[in-house]
Design a protein around this motif. Structure first.
Motif, PDB file in Angstrom:
ATOM      1  N   ASN A   1      -1.215  -4.758 -12.012  1.00  0.00           N
ATOM      2  CA  ASN A   1      -0.994  -4.803 -10.572  1.00  0.00           C
ATOM      3  C   ASN A   1      -1.561  -6.061  -9.930  1.00  0.00           C
ATOM      4  OD1 ASN A   1       0.363  -2.221  -9.506  1.00  0.00           O
ATOM      5  ND2 ASN A   1      -1.051  -1.501 -11.089  1.00  0.00           N
ATOM      6  N   ALA A   2      -1.776  -7.101 -10.734  1.00  0.00           N
ATOM      7  CA  ALA A   2      -2.297  -8.369 -10.213  1.00  0.00           C
ATOM      8  C   ALA A   2      -1.442  -8.822  -9.028  1.00  0.00           C
ATOM      9  CB  ALA A   2      -2.310  -9.423 -11.303  1.00  0.00           C
ATOM     10  N   ASP A   3      -2.109  -9.346  -8.022  1.00  0.00           N
ATOM     11  CA  ASP A   3      -1.520  -9.875  -6.792  1.00  0.00           C
ATOM     12  C   ASP A   3      -1.053  -8.785  -5.824  1.00  0.00           C
ATOM     13  OD1 ASP A   3      -1.065 -12.203  -5.260  1.00  0.00           O
ATOM     14  OD2 ASP A   3       1.088 -12.039  -5.634  1.00  0.00           O
ATOM     15  N   ARG A   4      -1.282  -7.517  -6.141  1.00  0.00           N
ATOM     16  CA  ARG A   4      -0.926  -6.427  -5.227  1.00  0.00           C
ATOM     17  C   ARG A   4      -2.129  -6.116  -4.342  1.00  0.00           C
ATOM     18  NH1 ARG A   4       3.116  -2.759  -7.452  1.00  0.00           N
ATOM     19  NH2 ARG A   4       3.231  -2.016  -5.322  1.00  0.00           N
ATOM     20  N   LEU A   5      -1.854  -5.593  -3.168  1.00  0.00           N
ATOM     21  CA  LEU A   5      -2.906  -5.182  -2.246  1.00  0.00           C
ATOM     22  C   LEU A   5      -3.418  -3.813  -2.667  1.00  0.00           C
ATOM     23  CD1 LEU A   5      -4.226  -6.257   0.377  1.00  0.00           C
ATOM     24  CD2 LEU A   5      -2.627  -4.806   1.631  1.00  0.00           C
ATOM     25  N   VAL A   6      -4.736  -3.640  -2.688  1.00  0.00           N
ATOM     26  CA  VAL A   6      -5.330  -2.385  -3.137  1.00  0.00           C
ATOM     27  C   VAL A   6      -6.443  -1.970  -2.179  1.00  0.00           C
ATOM     28  CG1 VAL A   6      -7.015  -3.481  -4.678  1.00  0.00           C
ATOM     29  CG2 VAL A   6      -6.274  -1.171  -5.157  1.00  0.00           C
ATOM     30  N   LYS A   7      -6.540  -0.667  -1.943  1.00  0.00           N
ATOM     31  CA  LYS A   7      -7.648  -0.116  -1.160  1.00  0.00           C
ATOM     32  C   LYS A   7      -8.575   0.578  -2.140  1.00  0.00           C
ATOM     33  CE  LYS A   7      -8.833   2.865   2.713  1.00  0.00           C
ATOM     34  NZ  LYS A   7      -8.303   3.750   3.764  1.00  0.00           N
ATOM     35  N   VAL A   8      -9.841   0.163  -2.135  1.00  0.00           N
ATOM     36  CA  VAL A   8     -10.825   0.638  -3.103  1.00  0.00           C
ATOM     37  C   VAL A   8     -11.930   1.390  -2.373  1.00  0.00           C
ATOM     38  CG1 VAL A   8     -12.461  -0.071  -4.895  1.00  0.00           C
ATOM     39  CG2 VAL A   8     -10.332  -1.366  -4.562  1.00  0.00           C
ATOM     40  N   THR A   9     -12.233   2.595  -2.846  1.00  0.00           N
ATOM     41  CA  THR A   9     -13.390   3.340  -2.360  1.00  0.00           C
ATOM     42  C   THR A   9     -14.485   3.177  -3.402  1.00  0.00           C
ATOM     43  OG1 THR A   9     -11.962   4.947  -1.265  1.00  0.00           O
ATOM     44  CG2 THR A   9     -14.262   5.590  -1.628  1.00  0.00           C
ATOM     45  N   LEU A  10     -15.644   2.732  -2.954  1.00  0.00           N
ATOM     46  CA  LEU A  10     -16.770   2.467  -3.856  1.00  0.00           C
ATOM     47  C   LEU A  10     -17.716   3.656  -3.918  1.00  0.00           C
ATOM     48  CD1 LEU A  10     -17.380  -1.203  -2.682  1.00  0.00           C
ATOM     49  CD2 LEU A  10     -16.213  -0.456  -4.758  1.00  0.00           C
TER      50      LEU A  10
ATOM     51  N   THR B   1     -10.465  -3.416   1.129  1.00  0.00           N
ATOM     52  CA  THR B   1      -9.044  -3.658   0.873  1.00  0.00           C
ATOM     53  C   THR B   1      -8.872  -5.130   0.578  1.00  0.00           C
ATOM     54  OG1 THR B   1      -8.395  -1.853   2.338  1.00  0.00           O
ATOM     55  CG2 THR B   1      -6.711  -3.479   1.810  1.00  0.00           C
ATOM     56  N   GLY B   2      -8.229  -5.414  -0.549  1.00  0.00           N
ATOM     57  CA  GLY B   2      -8.031  -6.805  -0.932  1.00  0.00           C
ATOM     58  C   GLY B   2      -6.921  -6.932  -1.943  1.00  0.00           C
ATOM     59  N   ARG B   3      -6.574  -8.177  -2.232  1.00  0.00           N
ATOM     60  CA  ARG B   3      -5.520  -8.469  -3.193  1.00  0.00           C
ATOM     61  C   ARG B   3      -6.137  -8.635  -4.577  1.00  0.00           C
ATOM     62  NH1 ARG B   3      -0.770  -8.634  -1.910  1.00  0.00           N
ATOM     63  NH2 ARG B   3      -1.169  -9.065   0.285  1.00  0.00           N
ATOM     64  N   ILE B   4      -5.533  -7.994  -5.572  1.00  0.00           N
ATOM     65  CA  ILE B   4      -6.067  -8.030  -6.934  1.00  0.00           C
ATOM     66  C   ILE B   4      -5.880  -9.418  -7.523  1.00  0.00           C
ATOM     67  CG2 ILE B   4      -5.852  -7.093  -9.268  1.00  0.00           C
ATOM     68  CD1 ILE B   4      -4.795  -4.489  -7.963  1.00  0.00           C
ATOM     69  N   GLY B   5      -6.999  -9.975  -8.000  1.00  0.00           N
ATOM     70  CA  GLY B   5      -6.973 -11.276  -8.670  1.00  0.00           C
ATOM     71  C   GLY B   5      -7.226 -11.094 -10.152  1.00  0.00           C
ATOM     72  N   GLU B   6      -8.087 -11.914 -10.698  1.00  0.00           N
ATOM     73  CA  GLU B   6      -8.440 -11.842 -12.115  1.00  0.00           C
ATOM     74  C   GLU B   6      -9.144 -10.524 -12.409  1.00  0.00           C
ATOM     75  OE1 GLU B   6      -7.824 -14.165 -14.612  1.00  0.00           O
ATOM     76  OE2 GLU B   6      -6.573 -15.096 -13.086  1.00  0.00           O
TER      77      GLU B   6
ATOM     78  N   LEU C   1      -6.210   2.658  -4.858  1.00  0.00           N
ATOM     79  CA  LEU C   1      -4.771   2.883  -4.710  1.00  0.00           C
ATOM     80  C   LEU C   1      -4.085   1.609  -4.236  1.00  0.00           C
ATOM     81  CD1 LEU C   1      -4.742   6.346  -2.901  1.00  0.00           C
ATOM     82  CD2 LEU C   1      -4.060   5.881  -5.264  1.00  0.00           C
ATOM     83  N   VAL C   2      -2.972   1.273  -4.896  1.00  0.00           N
ATOM     84  CA  VAL C   2      -2.159   0.147  -4.466  1.00  0.00           C
ATOM     85  C   VAL C   2      -1.565   0.501  -3.113  1.00  0.00           C
ATOM     86  CG1 VAL C   2      -0.048  -1.151  -4.959  1.00  0.00           C
ATOM     87  CG2 VAL C   2      -1.651  -0.629  -6.810  1.00  0.00           C
ATOM     88  N   GLN C   3      -1.557  -0.463  -2.216  1.00  0.00           N
ATOM     89  CA  GLN C   3      -0.999  -0.271  -0.880  1.00  0.00           C
ATOM     90  C   GLN C   3       0.431  -0.796  -0.855  1.00  0.00           C
ATOM     91  OE1 GLN C   3      -3.223   1.279   1.646  1.00  0.00           O
ATOM     92  NE2 GLN C   3      -3.826   1.686  -0.462  1.00  0.00           N
ATOM     93  N   ILE C   4       1.316  -0.059  -0.245  1.00  0.00           N
ATOM     94  CA  ILE C   4       2.711  -0.462  -0.140  1.00  0.00           C
ATOM     95  C   ILE C   4       2.826  -1.516   0.960  1.00  0.00           C
ATOM     96  CG2 ILE C   4       5.069   0.314   0.309  1.00  0.00           C
ATOM     97  CD1 ILE C   4       3.811   1.533  -2.210  1.00  0.00           C
ATOM     98  N   GLU C   5       3.495  -2.612   0.631  1.00  0.00           N
ATOM     99  CA  GLU C   5       3.702  -3.691   1.605  1.00  0.00           C
ATOM    100  C   GLU C   5       5.205  -3.895   1.782  1.00  0.00           C
ATOM    101  OE1 GLU C   5       0.623  -7.077   1.240  1.00  0.00           O
ATOM    102  OE2 GLU C   5       1.067  -6.438  -0.812  1.00  0.00           O
ATOM    103  N   PHE C   6       5.698  -3.590   2.959  1.00  0.00           N
ATOM    104  CA  PHE C   6       7.125  -3.731   3.197  1.00  0.00           C
ATOM    105  C   PHE C   6       7.500  -5.122   3.696  1.00  0.00           C
ATOM    106  CE2 PHE C   6       6.492   0.876   3.637  1.00  0.00           C
ATOM    107  CZ  PHE C   6       7.394   1.297   2.687  1.00  0.00           C
TER     108      PHE C   6
END
Length: 160
Positions: A101-110, A117-122, A148-153
């Motif tokens: 899922n690299a380069d996808r937006l994700v919401k992370v609960t720690l 919420t950020g974009r997946i990099g390395e 969870l990956v966030q849907i971006e329309f």
């Protein structure tokens, strides 16, 4: 069927399918067995690097049918088999999920209860780098309770 027995059956199905599906370049992502009247529905999600095609699903279905036909894991009760791709609504729980899922937006609960919420990099086997509003943030998988990956329309293509 008791919950413990269902868990045992799911685990055995996953174990029996791992090698034949790996030979097709696929990973077993989820095995769900649910009652549906006199039948059961066996839903198996598969995934691979680069994503799953309809041909991959067809190949996986054939391999799964062969394995289940030669196995007694489901007993005599009839079932309906559904083979599907992992889908974006499933949480990221393994390093390969982050990589795929690299380069996808994700919401992370720690673990501390905060969210980011950020974009997946390395990513590697222990952590991921998220681009959070232009700032790189390293997150260890051990600190993640849910992702969870966030849907971006309407995401703008950066190359345009």
């Amino acid at each position: 069927m008791s919950t413990a027995r269902q868990d045992e059956v799911r685990a055995r199905i996953e174990t029996e399918l791992a090698e034949p599906l790996a030979a097709l370049g696929l990973d077993v992502e989820a095995v769900e067995l649910t009652p549906a009247g006199k039948r059961r529905v066996l839903r198996i999600a598969v995934d691979k690097d680069g994503g799953v095609t309809l041909d991959d699903v067809a190949d996986a279905t054939g391999a799964i049918n062969r394995v289940l036909d030669d196995s007694d894991v489901l007993g005599e009760q009839p079932y309906t088999l559904e083979v599907t791709s992992r889908g974006v609504d499933r949480p990221l729980t393994l390093p390969r999920h982050w990589r795929r899922n690299a380069d996808r937006l994700v919401k992370v609960t720690l673990a501390d209860g905060s969210t980011v919420t950020g974009r997946i990099g390395e990513s590697d086997d222990a952590s991921v780098t998220l681009d959070v509003d232009g700032t790189a943030q390293q997150v260890a998988y051990a600190d993640v309770t849910k992702a969870l990956v966030q849907i971006e329309f309407n995401r703008k293509n950066e190359e345009s």
